[in-house]
Design a protein around this motif. Structure first.
Motif, mmCIF file in Angstrom:
data_model
loop_
_atom_site.group_PDB
_atom_site.id
_atom_site.type_symbol
_atom_site.label_atom_id
_atom_site.label_comp_id
_atom_site.label_asym_id
_atom_site.label_seq_id
_atom_site.Cartn_x
_atom_site.Cartn_y
_atom_site.Cartn_z
ATOM 1 N N PRO A 178 -36.178 -18.883 2.360
ATOM 2 C CA PRO A 178 -36.342 -19.221 3.779
ATOM 3 C C PRO A 178 -37.663 -18.761 4.384
ATOM 4 N N ASP A 179 -38.264 -17.689 3.835
ATOM 5 C CA ASP A 179 -39.529 -17.214 4.375
ATOM 6 C C ASP A 179 -40.731 -17.965 3.792
ATOM 7 N N GLY A 180 -40.481 -18.982 2.950
ATOM 8 C CA GLY A 180 -41.544 -19.785 2.372
ATOM 9 C C GLY A 180 -42.063 -19.300 1.040
ATOM 10 N N ARG A 181 -41.549 -18.165 0.566
ATOM 11 C CA ARG A 181 -42.004 -17.628 -0.714
ATOM 12 C C ARG A 181 -41.358 -18.398 -1.863
ATOM 13 N N ALA A 182 -42.190 -18.927 -2.763
ATOM 14 C CA ALA A 182 -41.688 -19.637 -3.941
ATOM 15 C C ALA A 182 -41.517 -18.640 -5.080
ATOM 16 N N VAL A 183 -40.342 -18.650 -5.716
ATOM 17 C CA VAL A 183 -40.047 -17.688 -6.772
ATOM 18 C C VAL A 183 -39.622 -18.423 -8.040
ATOM 19 N N GLU A 184 -39.892 -17.784 -9.174
ATOM 20 C CA GLU A 184 -39.399 -18.283 -10.447
ATOM 21 C C GLU A 184 -37.915 -17.957 -10.529
ATOM 22 N N THR A 185 -37.111 -18.958 -10.856
ATOM 23 C CA THR A 185 -35.668 -18.838 -10.722
ATOM 24 C C THR A 185 -34.936 -18.986 -12.050
ATOM 25 N N LEU A 186 -33.908 -18.168 -12.229
ATOM 26 C CA LEU A 186 -32.983 -18.304 -13.344
ATOM 27 C C LEU A 186 -31.645 -18.801 -12.803
ATOM 28 N N TRP A 187 -31.023 -19.712 -13.544
ATOM 29 C CA TRP A 187 -29.745 -20.282 -13.136
ATOM 30 C C TRP A 187 -28.634 -19.799 -14.070
ATOM 31 N N TRP A 188 -27.445 -19.630 -13.480
ATOM 32 C CA TRP A 188 -26.305 -19.083 -14.202
ATOM 33 C C TRP A 188 -25.045 -19.869 -13.849
ATOM 34 N N GLN A 189 -24.071 -19.842 -14.751
ATOM 35 C CA GLN A 189 -22.781 -20.433 -14.444
ATOM 36 C C GLN A 189 -21.648 -19.563 -14.979
ATOM 37 N N HIS A 190 -20.530 -19.646 -14.291
ATOM 38 C CA HIS A 190 -19.319 -18.948 -14.710
ATOM 39 C C HIS A 190 -18.241 -20.004 -14.841
ATOM 40 N N VAL A 191 -17.614 -20.109 -16.010
ATOM 41 C CA VAL A 191 -16.659 -21.161 -16.314
ATOM 42 C C VAL A 191 -15.275 -20.568 -16.539
ATOM 43 N N ASP A 192 -14.280 -21.152 -15.894
ATOM 44 C CA ASP A 192 -12.893 -20.741 -16.098
ATOM 45 C C ASP A 192 -12.055 -21.985 -16.384
ATOM 46 N N PRO A 193 -11.695 -22.229 -17.643
ATOM 47 C CA PRO A 193 -10.916 -23.431 -17.979
ATOM 48 C C PRO A 193 -9.507 -23.414 -17.410
ATOM 49 N N LEU A 194 -9.045 -22.265 -16.909
ATOM 50 C CA LEU A 194 -7.713 -22.169 -16.322
ATOM 51 C C LEU A 194 -7.748 -22.252 -14.797
ATOM 52 N N SER A 195 -8.879 -22.711 -14.263
ATOM 53 C CA SER A 195 -8.993 -22.812 -12.809
ATOM 54 C C SER A 195 -7.928 -23.751 -12.247
ATOM 55 N N ARG A 196 -7.458 -23.430 -11.043
ATOM 56 C CA ARG A 196 -6.429 -24.246 -10.407
ATOM 57 C C ARG A 196 -6.445 -23.992 -8.912
ATOM 58 N N ARG A 197 -6.366 -25.068 -8.155
ATOM 59 C CA ARG A 197 -6.343 -24.923 -6.704
ATOM 60 C C ARG A 197 -4.969 -24.486 -6.220
ATOM 61 N N ARG A 198 -4.955 -23.429 -5.417
ATOM 62 C CA ARG A 198 -3.737 -22.946 -4.788
ATOM 63 C C ARG A 198 -3.917 -22.755 -3.283
ATOM 64 N N CYS A 199 -5.152 -22.782 -2.805
ATOM 65 C CA CYS A 199 -5.429 -22.538 -1.384
ATOM 66 C C CYS A 199 -4.970 -23.718 -0.538
ATOM 67 N N ARG A 200 -4.352 -23.421 0.595
ATOM 68 C CA ARG A 200 -3.872 -24.457 1.499
ATOM 69 C C ARG A 200 -4.783 -24.643 2.705
ATOM 70 N N SER A 201 -5.844 -23.854 2.791
ATOM 71 C CA SER A 201 -6.753 -23.979 3.925
ATOM 72 C C SER A 201 -7.524 -25.280 3.844
ATOM 73 N N LEU A 202 -7.463 -26.087 4.889
ATOM 74 C CA LEU A 202 -8.179 -27.359 4.911
ATOM 75 C C LEU A 202 -9.676 -27.166 5.029
ATOM 76 N N GLN A 203 -10.123 -25.961 5.351
ATOM 77 C CA GLN A 203 -11.541 -25.712 5.532
ATOM 78 C C GLN A 203 -12.126 -24.810 4.467
ATOM 79 N N ALA A 204 -11.391 -24.606 3.398
ATOM 80 C CA ALA A 204 -11.885 -23.721 2.345
ATOM 81 C C ALA A 204 -13.106 -24.326 1.668
ATOM 82 N N PRO A 205 -14.144 -23.522 1.414
ATOM 83 C CA PRO A 205 -15.352 -24.059 0.797
ATOM 84 C C PRO A 205 -15.077 -24.622 -0.586
#
Length: 212
Positions: A178-205
């Motif tokens: 946001p301050d305009g500084r460009a940085v070298e970036t590393l990307w990461w992921q976290h994987v869960d094959p047992l993921s499942r939706r249980r949240c009932r909030s209509l506004q959950a991200p």
């Protein structure tokens, strides 16, 4: 479970042991921490605790972020379809130790990020808090993949992500803060094959991104 790190695997009604889900209000505990959806007053408190390290890594002042929320009542939760913000507090004292977010970015992927306050670093609080937020993202919101990025030279953030099982992935090597500084970036992921939706909030991200 591939790439799960130390995430808890026991399932409860809401998918995460000890999780309380009441619409926009979510709270979950670890051995030392209570992690809950942040309210406006929590972000104001976190802004008062920020130091130069947080400002530099985030590329913005948390006080500016808190200032943008000044018009809202102090108890409004920061929980929408695009972003859920959490605070981690020490259970024994109530001390605020970390701020984390789940947020939707370009490509409609759910990202995770956060900061630990100066007095709580190198004590394992960041790992505990991130572990709980990742569990909530996978086992409660139902997201199979969580994405994170950090500055290539930020060794602490790299270790933080790896400590809960994040693995490197391809991504744009350049990010503008946001301050305009460009940085070298590393990307990461976290994987869960047992993921499942249980949240009932209509506004959950990220709920609109759910795949069975």
């Amino acid at each position: 479970m591939k790439n799960a790190g130390p995430l808890r695997t026991a399932l409860t009604r809401w998918g995460v042991p000890g999780l309380s889900c009441r619409g926009a209000t979510h709270t979950v505990r670890s051995a030392r921490l209570e992690v809950s959806v942040a309210r406006v007053r929590d972000l104001v408190e976190f802004a008062e605790l920020e130091d130069e390290e947080i400002r530099y890594r985030q590329g913005t002042s948390q006080r500016a972020v808190a200032g943008n929320l000044a018009a809202f009542p102090s108890d409004v939760p920061i929980w929408t379809r695009e972003c859920g913000t959490f605070v981690a507090r020490e259970r024994s004292t109530g001390r605020l130790v970390a701020n984390l977010s789940l947020y939707v970015e370009s490509g409609r992927q759910l990202h995770v990020g956060g900061s630990v306050v100066a007095g709580a670093r190198r004590q394992g609080y960041g790992r505990e808090a991130l572990e709980l937020v990742c569990a909530l993202g996978h086992r409660h919101l139902g997201m199979r993949h969580l994405i994170a990025r950090c500055e290539a030279g930020n060794v602490a953030s790299c270790r933080w992500l790896m400590s809960v099982g994040f693995a490197r992935m391809p991504g744009d090597p350049r990010h503008v803060l946001p301050d305009g500084r460009a940085v070298e970036t590393l990307w990461w992921q976290h994987v869960d094959p047992l993921s499942r939706r249980r949240c009932r909030s209509l506004q959950a991200p990220g709920l609109q991104l759910h795949f069975p």
